[in-house]
Design an enzyme around this catalytic site. Structure first.
Site, short mmCIF file in Angstrom:
data_model
loop_
_atom_site.label_atom_id
_atom_site.label_comp_id
_atom_site.label_asym_id
_atom_site.label_seq_id
_atom_site.Cartn_x
_atom_site.Cartn_y
_atom_site.Cartn_z
CG ASN A 10 10.21 37.75 74.49
OD1 ASN A 10 10.43 38.89 74.91
ND2 ASN A 10 9.17 37.48 73.72
CE LYS A 12 6.45 36.44 76.07
NZ LYS A 12 5.25 35.66 75.90
CG HIS A 104 6.23 37.52 70.37
ND1 HIS A 104 4.98 37.41 70.94
CD2 HIS A 104 7.03 36.61 71.00
CE1 HIS A 104 5.03 36.47 71.88
NE2 HIS A 104 6.25 35.96 71.94
CD GLU A 106 3.24 37.96 74.01
OE1 GLU A 106 4.22 38.70 74.19
OE2 GLU A 106 3.11 36.85 74.56
CD GLU A 176 7.49 32.33 70.73
OE1 GLU A 176 8.21 32.05 71.68
OE2 GLU A 176 6.90 33.42 70.61
N GLY A 182 2.49 31.10 77.45
CA GLY A 182 2.04 31.55 78.76
C GLY A 182 0.92 30.72 79.37
CB SER A 222 4.37 26.48 78.16
OG SER A 222 3.32 27.42 78.27
P1 13P Z 1 6.23 31.47 77.62
O1 13P Z 1 7.53 30.72 77.69
O2 13P Z 1 5.94 32.28 78.83
O3 13P Z 1 5.10 30.57 77.22
O4 13P Z 1 6.38 32.55 76.43
C1 13P Z 1 6.81 32.13 75.18
C2 13P Z 1 7.08 33.30 74.33
O5 13P Z 1 6.16 33.98 73.91
C3 13P Z 1 8.49 33.64 74.05
O6 13P Z 1 8.58 34.58 73.05
#
Ligand code: 13P
Length: 267
Positions: A10, A12, A104, A106, A176, A182, A222
């Site tokens: 992803n 982002k 997601h 976010e 997740e 992150g 992560s």
């Molecule tokens: P990270 O791997 O940066 O923690 O992000 C995970 C994520 O949100 C994937 O959709």
């Protein structure tokens, strides 16, 4: 039961076109060393404006598989119309996508997406032939107050509501935990597997055992080359949804390579 693993990146809101193109080329040159039957399902999810710089890569050995597939990061449930700033499943398909990430954390957090919207998006994806990657996960506060399973189970039940068992078996779920995204602090693999097994049980209750056996459940939060082997060794983790470590070809390719070593179903 053997489920082909998925390694999904992803991206982002990162990478302009030239950067997306060079990352795509770095991944392509790695996957070109293998047949689709040897690889996990490798998926990349660039920003919409970079979809034109990447494309699905089909296998050249006649197996009809894909070495690389493309995903949207979000979609609207309507197919077209006055929804400024949105993109439809048909448009994502038209741009070469076969997957779409939905719900997601976010998007739930910053764009107020509700379970009801995520359910509509999942249905829209399935009806136009896109595989939805449905995200779920708890906050640190929820984990600390002991409501993780209850919360995730309600997210899954809502996301899958009204979807036939056959369609549910085509979906992908990504667990997740928000506190692991992150932060560099990946969820302990044993605990991630416990939650993924709990999700599979919820799927069996809503959609039957066959859908629960087929659906792929990914872990995200992560994920790095140093964590993937242990994560992939767990019975209910069928792959990973990767943020930060998917933005560099070296780390993403290493995750793919380690997944191939861990999973007998890739061979
Ligand atoms: P990270 O791997 O940066 O923690 O992000 C995970 C994520 O949100 C994937 O959709």
């Amino acid at each position: 039961m053997s489920r082909k693993p998925i390694i999904a990146g992803n991206w982002k809101m990162n990478l302009c076109q030239s950067e997306a193109k060079s990352l795509f080329e770095g991944i392509c040159s790695f996957v070109s060393n293998y047949k689709a039957t040897e690889l996990p399902c490798v998926v990349i999810a660039p920003v919409f404006t970079s979809l034109c710089c990447v494309h699905p890569v089909s296998c050249d050995c006649g197996c009809e598989g894909y070495k690389l597939s493309v995903s949207g990061q979000n979609c609207h449930w309507e197919s077209s119309g006055a929804y400024t700033g949105e993109i439809s499943c048909e448009m994502l398909k038209d741009a070469g996508c076969s997957y779409c990430i939905i719900g997601h954390s976010e998007r739930r957090q910053y764009f107020s997406e509700t379970d009801e919207m995520i359910n509509k998006k999942a249905k829209a994806c399935l009806s136009c032939g896109l595989t939805p990657i449905i995200c779920c996960g708890e906050s640190l506060e929820q984990r600390e107050s002991g409501v993780t399973d209850e919360w995730i189970s309600s997210q899954i039940r809502a996301a899958l509501s009204g979807i036939s068992s056959e369609d549910v078996s085509r979906c992908v779920i990504a667990y997740e935990p928000i506190w692991a995204i992150g932060t560099g602090k990946s969820c302990d693999a044993e605990e991630a597997n416990r939650v993924c097994a709990m999700i599979r049980k919820v799927v069996s209750e809503c959609s039957g055992q066959s859908a629960a056996d087929s659906i792929r459940i990914l872990y995200g939060g992560s994920v790095k080359p140093s964590t993937i082997e242990e994560q992939m060794s767990k019975s209910d983790i069928d792959g990973a949804l990767i943020g930060g470590a998917s933005l560099k070809a070296d780390s993403f390719n290493e995750i793919i390579e380690k997944t191939m070593k861990t999973c007998s179903c890739c061979v």
